[in-house]
Design a protein around this motif. Structure first.
Motif, mmCIF file in Angstrom:
data_model
loop_
_atom_site.group_PDB
_atom_site.id
_atom_site.type_symbol
_atom_site.label_atom_id
_atom_site.label_comp_id
_atom_site.label_asym_id
_atom_site.label_seq_id
_atom_site.Cartn_x
_atom_site.Cartn_y
_atom_site.Cartn_z
ATOM 1 N N THR A 264 0.847 -1.197 0.000
ATOM 2 C CA THR A 264 0.000 0.000 0.000
ATOM 3 C C THR A 264 0.879 1.242 0.000
ATOM 4 O OG1 THR A 264 -0.102 -0.055 2.426
ATOM 5 C CG2 THR A 264 -1.924 -1.096 1.211
ATOM 6 N N PRO A 265 0.421 2.339 -0.610
ATOM 7 C CA PRO A 265 -0.762 2.395 -1.453
ATOM 8 C C PRO A 265 -0.487 1.793 -2.829
ATOM 9 C CG PRO A 265 0.355 4.504 -1.487
ATOM 10 C CD PRO A 265 1.138 3.638 -0.543
ATOM 11 N N HIS B 134 -1.192 3.461 -5.704
ATOM 12 C CA HIS B 134 -0.703 4.602 -6.481
ATOM 13 C C HIS B 134 -0.391 5.744 -5.521
ATOM 14 C CE1 HIS B 134 -2.093 2.853 -10.290
ATOM 15 N NE2 HIS B 134 -3.191 2.529 -9.655
ATOM 16 N N LEU B 135 0.604 6.540 -5.873
ATOM 17 C CA LEU B 135 0.976 7.681 -5.051
ATOM 18 C C LEU B 135 1.476 8.777 -5.981
ATOM 19 C CD1 LEU B 135 1.189 8.444 -2.089
ATOM 20 C CD2 LEU B 135 3.389 7.293 -1.996
ATOM 21 N N THR C 119 2.979 12.669 -5.843
ATOM 22 C CA THR C 119 3.501 13.667 -4.928
ATOM 23 C C THR C 119 4.407 14.629 -5.685
ATOM 24 O OG1 THR C 119 4.551 13.967 -2.764
ATOM 25 C CG2 THR C 119 5.524 12.337 -4.249
ATOM 26 N N VAL D 197 7.779 10.258 1.089
ATOM 27 C CA VAL D 197 6.674 9.301 1.109
ATOM 28 C C VAL D 197 7.129 8.016 1.781
ATOM 29 C CG1 VAL D 197 5.591 10.228 -0.984
ATOM 30 C CG2 VAL D 197 7.250 8.359 -1.179
ATOM 31 N N LEU E 257 6.246 3.861 1.664
ATOM 32 C CA LEU E 257 5.570 2.734 1.031
ATOM 33 C C LEU E 257 5.588 1.572 2.012
ATOM 34 C CD1 LEU E 257 7.290 2.857 -2.498
ATOM 35 C CD2 LEU E 257 5.501 4.312 -1.558
ATOM 36 N N THR F 249 3.737 -0.551 -5.906
ATOM 37 C CA THR F 249 3.219 0.807 -5.676
ATOM 38 C C THR F 249 3.770 1.679 -6.790
ATOM 39 O OG1 THR F 249 3.071 0.640 -3.269
ATOM 40 C CG2 THR F 249 3.310 2.842 -4.194
ATOM 41 N N LEU G 266 4.688 5.127 -8.019
ATOM 42 C CA LEU G 266 4.977 6.465 -7.504
ATOM 43 C C LEU G 266 5.186 7.417 -8.673
ATOM 44 C CD1 LEU G 266 5.763 8.456 -5.216
ATOM 45 C CD2 LEU G 266 8.121 7.674 -5.511
#
Lengths: 110, 114
Positions: free
Chosen positions: B7-8, B10-11, B13, B19, B21, B109, B111
């Motif tokens: 999770t998540p 998708h991210l 930023t 961030v 993960l 994930t 990013l």
């Protein structure tokens, strides 16, 4: 450092055999792997071969290893549209951490 | 389903941000591996933890760090983010710390740094 090379694309017709080739540079490679990555998914280990083997067969998959030439191949018999994916070759030596190739996109046409 | 969760999914930023993960390994797996997959570099090994301890380190930048907690989940922290950090980050787990063919990969994930 270690390097693993593979061609980027392969296109085949459904029902034909697919052969994906890979070369690696690390002569101390102990394990050699083939992974499959479908769109939006993680890598799935398909098969692996130890460096003291020449060939391994697992249902439709045949792995051939030429240790002298540091060449690995994956043959998929009777290729199906569901086999369309990216196939990664990887090698690992004593650290057991794999070094991956850039992946071969296999496209299967009906 | 490999049993590894990330999770998540998708991210998105901005540059300069930080961030985290998260990865939960398969039940019973003690080892966690982090990989980065980008168009430029392909799939690269970042770091491995085994039962809470760092076991192996790959091409991990100093801006990145990871840890594995007592419940065996792992977090990858990425700081001072740059555009080039945009990639798919995979976590994998294995029961052993030494046998690479036992690795099971999570879905990743994605990013995006803007």
């Amino acid at each position: 450092g270690e390097d693993v090379e593979q061609s980027l694309f392969l296109s085949v017709r459904e029902g034909d055999s697919s052969v994906i080739n890979c070369t690696y540079t690390d002569s101390s490679s102990t394990y050699l792997y083939w992974y499959k990555q479908e769109p939006g998914a993680g890598l799935q280990l398909l098969t692996y071969i130890f460096s003291n083997m020449d060939m391994k067969q697992d249902q439709r998959l045949t792995v051939l290893l030429n240790k002298k030439d540091k060449h690995l191949s994956l043959r998929i018999a009777d290729t199906q549209t569901g086999d369309s994916a990216i196939y990664f070759c990887a090698s690992a030596g004593g650290s057991y951490i794999p070094t991956f190739g850039r992946g071969t996109s296999l496209i299967v046409h009906p | 389903d490999s049993g590894v969760t990330q999770t998540p999914k998708h991210l998105i930023t901005a540059t300069g941000q930080r961030v985290t993960l998260r990865c939960s390994p398969r039940s019973g797996d003690l080892s966690v591996y982090w990989y980065q997959q980008s168009l430029d570099q392909g799939l690269q090994f970042l770091i491995q933890y085994y039962n809470g301890e760092e076991r192996a380190k790959g091409n991990i930048l100093e801006r990145f760090s990871a840890q594995q907690f007592p419940d065996l989940h792992s977090e990858l922290n990425l700081s001072s983010l740059e555009l080039g950090d945009s990639a798919l980050y995979f976590c994998a787990s294995s029961e052993s710390g030494d046998i690479a063919y036992e690795q099971y990969f999570g879905p990743g994930t994605r990013l995006t740094v803007t």
